[in-house]
Design an enzyme around this catalytic site. Structure first.
Site, PDB file in Angstrom:
ATOM      1  CE  LYS A 127      -4.239  -1.730   2.156  1.00 57.11           C
ATOM      2  NZ  LYS A 127      -5.194  -1.577   3.261  1.00 57.11           N
ATOM      3  CE  LYS A 219      -5.835  -8.381  -1.542  1.00 53.68           C
ATOM      4  NZ  LYS A 219      -5.760  -7.870  -0.193  1.00 53.68           N
ATOM      5  CE  LYS A 222     -13.564  -3.676   1.014  1.00 51.13           C
ATOM      6  NZ  LYS A 222     -13.056  -3.462   2.354  1.00 51.13           N
TER       7      LYS A 222
END
Ligand code: TYM
Length: 356
Positions: A127, A219, A222
């Site tokens: 992230k 994966k 969102k």
């Protein structure tokens, strides 16, 4: 809709059951990965465990967020929990930020957690790369807050998808190595008495890692900017069909599991098995000789049919905001009573002056 008048979970009769806690971030609509990897498993646990499910809104602000959207997404997520089959008569459903013990225990745990434990978290590194130079301290601290969520409830098991395994290990290490073995009072045998319960992850093989529709090697997430990469639980039927129609395929005929050269075939076949309620063997046999042109409409039909009852229930819940507010109010009360007791235990062990 009637609001829970039954005895609160955790009260007489249920206290001996093993405890479960889990949560999802309210960042946009939940997707098939959240459902199949986590929430679907929560539903089954309700009959055998004392279950706590929170909407982790404090985690949602560890990346830039839109204030106008946060409260709305929090309600959407809570309503989706119920629509997926979480029953407030049997489970405690609450909003993380409504129970202030989460933030407070997070601070106490921060002060005993080595920085390098956090710096090696894979999700932080992934992230942080996406955020560039604007990475918040909160993003680094994310797993400590998650540890606080879990440890406050003395959770025995934490049902999550595969991607959360490392965070669960961190929560275990903090509880065991940084709190229990340092601050646990010594019993008459000289052994330390644990202050916090050390939780176990509960990761089921099927659905634990749902992959993107546009890349079978990454994966479903969102945060993927391509909305076509995921099916959300609130997508209307036409959109579901369109996304599946456009999903990445390969030139081979026939669907199969376990071929490392064909991650998309593996992922879409696994989705079909889960959504159509077939065993993996039955799905593999059914689709072994099928071309993509036949398979995709079949998968779309299974996805639409699996989501239809959930979407209907969701609409009903959102049309009754008072009911949802009452569920969350009761959830907050029950959650606070458990969390405050654990926090008091940790405060005492760490030497803080009593509040009473
Ligand atoms: P979040 O919102 O990213 O994910 C919520 C749950 O969905 C699972 N999941 C997946 N499972 C299978 N395939 C996927 N593609 C996929 N994507 C997500 C996640 O593993 C998770 O179980 N950090 C947590 C939120 C959290 C939490 C907690 C969980 C905060 N505190 C305490 C358990 C206990 C998270 O990943 O949220």
């Amino acid at each position: 809709m009637p609001v829970n008048s039954a005895q609160p979970p955790g009260a007489a009769g249920l206290t001996q059951r093993p405890r479960v806690l889990s949560g999802v971030q309210p960042t946009g609509a939940l997707h098939l990965g959240n459902w199949l990897g986590a929430i679907r498993n929560w539903v089954d646990l309700q009959s055998s465990h004392d279950t706590f499910f929170c909407v982790v809104d404090l985690h949602a602000i560890t990346v830039p967020h839109e204030p106008a959207q946060l409260a709305e997404d929090t309600l959407t997520t809570a309503a989706l929990y119920l629509a997926c089959g979480i029953d407030p008569q049997r489970s405690t459903v609450f909003v993380q930020s409504h129970v202030s013990a989460h933030s407070e225990l997070c601070w106490l745990l921060n002060c005993v957690t080595p920085l390098n434990w956090l710096e090696r978290m894979i999700q932080f590194k992934e992230k942080a790369v996406k955020q560039g130079s604007d990475v918040s301290a909160g993003l680094l601290d994310y797993p400590v807050l998650m540890a606080a969520d879990i440890l406050l409830y003395d959770a025995d098991r934490v049902p999550v998808g595969e991607d959360q395994k490392q965070h669960l290990e961190l929560a275990r290490d903090i509880a065991q190595q940084r709190i229990n073995s340092r601050f646990g009072p010594k019993g008459s045998d000289g052994e330390r008495i644990p202050i916090l319960k050390v939780p176990e992850p509960l990761i089921l093989r099927e659905g634990a890692r749902v992959m993107s529709l546009t890349d079978g090697r990454s994966k479903m997430s969102k945060s993927d900017p391509n909305e076509g990469s995921r099916i959300t639980l609130l997508d209307p039927p036409e959109l579901i069909s369109r996304k599946i129609k456009r999903a990445k395929t390969d030139p081979q005929m026939g669907l199969e599991f376990g071929n490392p050269e064909r991650p998309e075939a593996d992922n879409l076949l696994a989705l079909y098995a889960l959504l159509a309620g077939r065993s993996r063997e039955a799905a593999a046999a059914e689709c072994a000789a099928m071309g993509w042109g036949t398979f995709k409409p079949l998968l779309a039909e299974a996805a639409v049919a699996a989501l239809a009852p959930l979407q209907e229930r969701y609409s009903e819940l959102r049309s009754d905001p008072l009911y949802l507010a009452e569920v969350l109010r009761q959830g907050r009360e029950r959650a606070s009573s458990v969390a405050d007791a654990t926090l008091a235990r940790v405060r005492h062990a760490l030497g803080f002056l009593s509040r009473s």
